[in-house]
Each structure stands twice: as structure tokens, then as C-alpha cells.
Design an enzyme around this catalytic site. Sequence first.
Site, mmCIF file in Angstrom:
data_model
loop_
_atom_site.group_PDB
_atom_site.id
_atom_site.type_symbol
_atom_site.label_atom_id
_atom_site.label_comp_id
_atom_site.label_asym_id
_atom_site.label_seq_id
_atom_site.Cartn_x
_atom_site.Cartn_y
_atom_site.Cartn_z
ATOM 1 C CG HIS A 183 -3.245 -3.427 4.228
ATOM 2 N ND1 HIS A 183 -2.091 -2.899 4.735
ATOM 3 C CD2 HIS A 183 -3.794 -2.443 3.476
ATOM 4 C CE1 HIS A 183 -1.954 -1.651 4.320
ATOM 5 N NE2 HIS A 183 -2.967 -1.344 3.550
ATOM 6 C CB CYS A 199 -1.006 -0.048 1.140
ATOM 7 S SG CYS A 199 -2.441 0.983 0.822
HETATM 8 N N1 LIG Z 1 -3.390 1.991 3.593
HETATM 9 C C1 LIG Z 1 -2.433 2.734 3.069
HETATM 10 O O1 LIG Z 1 -1.267 2.400 3.136
HETATM 11 C C2 LIG Z 1 -2.841 4.055 2.436
HETATM 12 C C3 LIG Z 1 -1.800 4.584 1.464
HETATM 13 C C4 LIG Z 1 -2.045 6.031 1.055
HETATM 14 N N2 LIG Z 1 -1.848 6.916 2.168
HETATM 15 C C5 LIG Z 1 -3.403 6.178 0.389
HETATM 16 O O2 LIG Z 1 -4.381 6.512 1.018
HETATM 17 O O3 LIG Z 1 -3.503 5.942 -0.787
#
Ligand SMILES: NC(=O)CC[C@H](N)C(=O)O
Length: 235
Positions: free
Chosen positions: A192, A95
Site C-alpha cells: 500500500h 493486498c
Molecule cells: N490490508 C489488507 O488488505 C488485508 C488483507 C487481508 N484481510 C489480510 O489481513 O490478510
Amino acid sequence: MSTESHLRIIWLYPDLLSTYGDRGNLLILARRADLRGLPVECAEVRADQPVPADGDVYLIGGGEDGPQALAAQRLIADGGLHRAVERGATVFSVCAGYQLMGHAFFAKGTKCPGLGLLDITSDRGETRAVGELAGEVDPMLGLPMLTGFENHGGRTHLGPGVRPLARVTTGIGNDGASEGAWKGRVLGTYSHGPALARNPAIADLLIRWATGLQLEPIDDRWPTKLREERLSAVR
Ligand SMILES: NC(=O)CC[C@H](N)C(=O)O
């Protein structure tokens, strides 16, 4: 593998990036290597510490925009991860950690430079992608269905230098069609959950990339139950 033939697993910046069970990736990877009789050494590298360039597998997780932008700045300034990838190290990024492997990403409305280790660029989508994520993995990797949980505002566009990790069947991933990306031994995903608990075949792929060894099958009854339960929930 490193000189003492330990599999050296480095968990990058747990103080900045680790959401939705990402720490489980470290536990699963170490456990699956250990069950194959491979000596394992795990190191957690916080954002105020130098990144050792001699690791075999580097893990980096997800997080909110602020910590993500800070992590990218520090990794670029440090240079250790770049040196590791030049030596052929394996990287598994999730992510926010995946987005920052690319050329650029957006955090809090600002375009931020990434590490350029994957030929991807991320911008923002109109909606947040939240929920189950599933997809058919790139046939070149020979792995079963990807299953995970996603929560991100970013959308990721793949350049010609990478292959998508999967074709999306549930959820959004990169853009609603493809999910994740990989090149050489650098792999990124929006999954995740934690990803390696839900996709033990990816954990084994990372160990194979890092060691060059063929791995004996192990008792996967519990991960198989988890996968069946999660995949049947989105069918
Ligand atoms: N869950 C995350 O790692 C989010 C990644 C990033 N901040 C987004 O919102 O796209």
C-alpha cells in the site's frame, strides 16, 4: 486501448476495498497517463454495479476480511473482470485485492474461493505483517526497488503459473522471502502506501502494458524524493 482510444481505468469496489491510500493508485495512474498526452477515462465501480469488461486497466485495493470475502463473491458472480482479463486487460491488485486474485484465501477463519486469475493461494500467518515493505523487483520487469507499507494477516504461496514481483529485503510480503506475483498483465502486491505513488515505475509499466506505447520520461523529482526517504528509512 478502447475504441475511442481513451485509456479506460476502472477502480473496482472502492466501497469495499480501499485502505492505506489505495485510492492514490487511481490518481497517480491517471495523472501519469495524462502527462504523456493520453486521454484518460476513470470509472469507479461499486460492489452493487456490474463490472464493465471493456476497461484497459483495473485497480483493486486492500481491506478487512469481511469486505474482502464479499468482494470475491461478487466479482466471481459478475464475471466482468474474468472477461476483461481474457481480452488482455491489465490488472493491478493490492493486498486483499491481490489475495482474491488467487485460487483461495482465508477471511475470518473461513477458506474462501478466489477468482483464479493468478496461480497463488493464501492462508494465515502466525503474526500480522505490519510496517514498511521493500524488495528487489523481478529482473524481467526491469524496475527499481519496490517500496510500500503492508498490513495483513495472510501469507501467500505462489504456484508455477506466476513469477514473484519482488525478493523481499524488508518486511514480509508473501512469506518473508518473496513479495507479490504477476503473470501476463495481471499483477498483485502487498504494497500500500499508495503503491503507485511510491513506485511510479509500476504505474508506467501498467500504462505500457495497456497501451503498448513507449513512454517519455516525466519530471519525477517529487516521487524520487519520496522513494529516497522511504527506502533510506529501512536501510
Ligand atoms: N490490508 C489488507 O488488505 C488485508 C488483507 C487481508 N484481510 C489480510 O489481513 O490478510
